[in-house]
Structures are given as structure tokens and as C-alpha cells.
Design a protein around this motif. Structure first.
Motif, PDB file in Angstrom:
ATOM      1  N   GLU A 181       3.748   5.963  -5.624  1.00 24.23           N
ATOM      2  CA  GLU A 181       3.780   6.035  -7.083  1.00 24.23           C
ATOM      3  C   GLU A 181       2.498   6.638  -7.661  1.00 24.23           C
ATOM      4  OE1 GLU A 181       6.498   5.404  -8.743  1.00 24.23           O
ATOM      5  OE2 GLU A 181       7.440   4.910  -6.823  1.00 24.23           O
ATOM      6  N   GLU A 182       1.537   6.930  -6.829  1.00 21.25           N
ATOM      7  CA  GLU A 182       0.240   7.428  -7.284  1.00 21.25           C
ATOM      8  C   GLU A 182       0.363   8.868  -7.805  1.00 21.25           C
ATOM      9  OE1 GLU A 182      -3.159   8.107  -8.479  1.00 21.25           O
ATOM     10  OE2 GLU A 182      -3.048   6.137  -7.509  1.00 21.25           O
TER      11      GLU A 182
ATOM     12  N   VAL B 114      -5.419  10.852  -2.640  1.00 23.23           N
ATOM     13  CA  VAL B 114      -5.369   9.403  -2.853  1.00 23.23           C
ATOM     14  C   VAL B 114      -6.231   8.689  -1.825  1.00 23.23           C
ATOM     15  CG1 VAL B 114      -3.871   7.402  -3.089  1.00 23.23           C
ATOM     16  CG2 VAL B 114      -2.995   9.690  -3.662  1.00 23.23           C
TER      17      VAL B 114
ATOM     18  N   ARG C 209      -2.035  11.033  -8.513  1.00 21.79           N
ATOM     19  CA  ARG C 209      -3.060  11.963  -8.046  1.00 21.79           C
ATOM     20  C   ARG C 209      -2.613  12.671  -6.775  1.00 21.79           C
ATOM     21  NH1 ARG C 209      -8.117   8.036  -7.554  1.00 21.79           N
ATOM     22  NH2 ARG C 209      -6.385   6.633  -6.952  1.00 21.79           N
TER      23      ARG C 209
ATOM     24  N   GLU D 227       0.828  -1.204   0.000  1.00 16.53           N
ATOM     25  CA  GLU D 227       0.000   0.000   0.000  1.00 16.53           C
ATOM     26  C   GLU D 227       0.866   1.259   0.000  1.00 16.53           C
ATOM     27  OE1 GLU D 227      -3.226   0.202   2.818  1.00 16.53           O
ATOM     28  OE2 GLU D 227      -3.404  -1.979   2.861  1.00 16.53           O
TER      29      GLU D 227
ATOM     30  N   MET E 246       2.452   1.793  -3.483  1.00 16.10           N
ATOM     31  CA  MET E 246       1.465   2.265  -4.456  1.00 16.10           C
ATOM     32  C   MET E 246       1.067   3.712  -4.191  1.00 16.10           C
ATOM     33  SD  MET E 246      -0.915  -1.058  -5.312  1.00 16.10           S
ATOM     34  CE  MET E 246      -1.304  -1.501  -3.616  1.00 16.10           C
ATOM     35  N   LEU E 247       0.983   4.100  -2.918  1.00 16.62           N
ATOM     36  CA  LEU E 247       0.733   5.499  -2.598  1.00 16.62           C
ATOM     37  C   LEU E 247       1.852   6.375  -3.140  1.00 16.62           C
ATOM     38  CD1 LEU E 247      -0.626   7.867  -1.008  1.00 16.62           C
ATOM     39  CD2 LEU E 247       0.802   7.178   0.947  1.00 16.62           C
TER      40      LEU E 247
ATOM     41  N   PRO F  19       1.901  15.259  -5.873  1.00 15.87           N
ATOM     42  CA  PRO F  19       2.396  14.090  -6.618  1.00 15.87           C
ATOM     43  C   PRO F  19       3.915  14.087  -6.665  1.00 15.87           C
ATOM     44  CG  PRO F  19       0.583  15.156  -7.786  1.00 15.87           C
ATOM     45  CD  PRO F  19       0.954  16.068  -6.646  1.00 15.87           C
TER      46      PRO F  19
END
Length: 341
Positions: free
Chosen positions: A63-64, A69, A66, A57, A60-61, A152
Motif C-alpha cells: 500500500e506504500e 520503500v 513511494r 509488513e 504495508m509495502l 507504486p
């Protein structure tokens, strides 16, 4: 008074060794069931929040693309600790230095650490770390909506904050058992309904002997050091995971290890790191609840807590403390405070 029998789970996790000790049922589950459940939780949280696993998790955060998130409640709580950690430490503990720590060479799990003597012999001149215009101020959460808000490209290194948070969460879960101790690879939470006094031994990072023993009832302890996670960088210079926010490089301050006491494991984690980074002259200011500091030359200084306290553990860094008097009982296996990740 003899100590109640404890159920013990010991296992590798968070790049180190974890343990859960529990005695007495809480009306819902037995001590053995509670200890096993805590072990499962820690192993699950390690998989979910490791920055070394690309599908975690946390990864992925990071690399997000937006700005806002959606995230799990636990990841939101972890992100919510970033700003308080920066504020409490005066900017010394910056959990947004994920890129810098990878550049320093900690991009994956490490092998055997350098010997402390070699690392210190090759280290640059000692100087305190300094705060910078850290990006930790840019991390916000909307807990009700389950959102993490940050620019970001900003990446969070959960590291020690996660271990402190997880120890606190398990302390809440185990609080109605007679006694418990949770060791998240150096972040300790102690407590229980019976008021068990536990000896907590602080180890010397050079020779392994006990430097000091704290006797605690309901408290949290964290140890941060530069000897257990150390390596030579691409230029052959000694490196470790505690970075100077002003430079983004490993900090050699004249302190090799700090143990901090606090009402929560999360606060203890922050205070231990801040004290080490602050250097010998300012370390004591980051240890208001007590602790121990080990210097480059192997000498150490102890700051005893004023009293044994019991605390109401909250999700942040504050706890309500009150002095208590209990019948003394010795733990069957006293935890040892050892350096954090």
C-alpha cells in the motif's frame, strides 16, 4: 544405526500445518530449545508477511505510495527473490499477481477445498500456462540501504516464495544440530551434521496413499498443487491459487500436483510451481534435481535425483553440491510432501 531422539514441534501456520524436527545440541542450545525457537520464528514471520493482515509488513509495502520503500532485512530478502523466481521459471512464477489472485477469489483464508473430482469435472479445457510481460522484472532491492524499489501500485504476493525462504533461513540456523527437518506447510528443508537419511513420502492428492518415497540426506523439497487451495468463484467456476501469468486466471494444465527437489527450499518452491504451470509436456524441464508429477487422471511420473547431495544453502537459488556417503539411519517421523499454499 538408530536415529537420534528428535524434538518435534507441530503447529498450524501459513494456512496449513508446519513442523520442526531437531535432534542433538549445537553447542549453543538444545534440540528442544532450537525446535521451539524455530516455531516462534515461523509464527512471527507469518504475522509479519501475511497478505491477509492489513498491518503486516508485506501489506504495508503493497500500500506504500513511494517508489523506494525502506524495509526490514527479511522483507528485502523476500522481495529480492521475486526477480530470480521469474527468471528461473521463464516467467511462469510471477509473485506480482496479488491483485489477480484476489480477483480470482483468494482474498482471505479459505475454508474447505473443493473435492478434486468436482474441480476437475468443472474445469475448462486443459492447456499449459504461458509467460507474459510480467511486472516481476520491475522489483529491485538495495540490500545495503535496506530499500525495496518498485513502481507504486505494484503489489507482491509472498505466498510460496516466503515459505521457501523461511525454510532456508531455519536450515541455516539448524545446520550444526545432528539432524533437522523443517516443514513450512509443504516446503521442506532437511539436513544436519549426522547425515541422517530421511524418507520423504509423496502423497496422492486424490486418495492420500503414498505414491513414491525419496530418500534424502541434505536436500530441500516443495510440493505445489491445485487441490488443497481451491474454491468456486463468483460464477460457479472452479478456481485455485496457481495463476496463468498470460491470463491472470487459475491454470488448469493437466497436472494437479508437482513435487520438486532442489538445493534450496526457495528453488524447490519455484520449480514445483513452474513444472505444474508448464503442463505435462514441459514439466520435466523444470525438475533438473528430481521430483514427481501427478496428472489429472491420477497417474504419476517420478524423476529420481541422480545422487544424494549435500548443499551449501545460500540466500538465492544456487548451492554448491557434492556427493557424500553416509551411514543410513531411519527418521522417527518421516515428513510427507504435501501441496503448498
Amino acid at each position: 544405526m538408530s536415529a537420534p531422539a528428535e524434538q518435534i514441534e507441530r503447529f498450524p501456520c501459513f494456512g496449513g500445518s508446519c513442523a520442526v524436527l531437531v535432534s542433538g545440541a549445537d553447542g549453543v542450545c538444545s534440540a528442544s530449545e532450537a525446535a521451539l525457537d524455530a516455531r516462534r520464528s515461523l509464527l512471527d514471520w507469518h504475522r509479519r508477511f501475511s497478505r491477509f493482515l492489513p498491518d503486516s509488513e508485506l501489506s504495508m509495502l503493497n500500500e506504500e505510495p513511494r517508489r523506494e520503500v525502506p524495509a526490514s532485512r527479511l522483507l528485502v530478502r523476500l522481495a529480492a527473490s521475486v526477480r530470480p523466481a521469474g527468471e528461473l521459471s521463464g516467467g511462469l512464477v510471477d509473485a506480482t499477481l496479488a491483485e489477480e489472485i484476489e480477483i480470482a477469489g483468494y482474498a482471505e483464508d479459505l475454508g474447505e477445498p473443493l473435492s478434486p473430482a468436482l474441480a476437475l469435472a468443472l474445469a475448462p479445457a486443459r492447456k499449459p500456462a504461458r509467460s507474459a510481460a510480467g511486472r516481476w522484472r520491475e522489483v529491485h532491492v538495495d540490500a545495503r540501504a535496506g530499500l525495496i524499489v518498485r513502481p507504486p501500485g505494484l503489489r507482491i504476493d509472498g505466498g510460496g516464495l516466503a515459505k521457501g525462504l523461511f525454510a532456508d533461513l531455519l536450515a541455516e540456523r539448524l545446520s550444526r544440530h545432528d539432524a533437522f527437518a523443517v516443514d513450512c506447510a509443504g516446503d521442506l528443508a532437511l539436513g544436519g551434521a549426522a547425515g541422517l537419511v530421511r524418507p520423504i513420502h509423496v502423497e496422492c492428492p486424490f486418495r492420500g496413499q503414498t505414491l513414491h518415497t525419496f530418500e534424502l540426506i541434505d536436500a530441500c523439497v516443495a510440493t505445489s498443487g491445485i487441490t488443497r487451495r481451491s474454491w468456486l468463484d463468483h460464477a460457479g467456476r472452479p478456481a485455485h491459487h496457481l495463476l496463468d501469468p498470460a491470463t491472470g486466471a487459475p491454470a488448469f494444465t493437466g497436472i494437479v500436483q508437482v513435487t520438486a527437489l532442489a538445493p534450496s527450499a526457495l528453488e524447490a518452491e519455484v520449480r514445483a510451481k513452474a513444472a505444474l504451470l508448464a503442463g505435462p509436456q514441459a514439466a520435466h524441464g523444470h525438475l533438473p534435481h528430481g521430483g514427481a508429477v501427478v496428472y489429472d487422471d491420477g497417474s504419476h511420473r517420478v524423476f529420481e535425483p541422480q545422487r544424494i547431495v549435500t548443499v551449501a544453502r545460500l540466500s538465492g537459488f544456487a548451492g554448491a553440491g557434492a556427493q557424500v556417503e553416509r551411514n543410513r539411519a531411519a527418521s522417527s517421523e518421516p515428513p510427507v510432501a504435501s501441496p503448498s499454499l
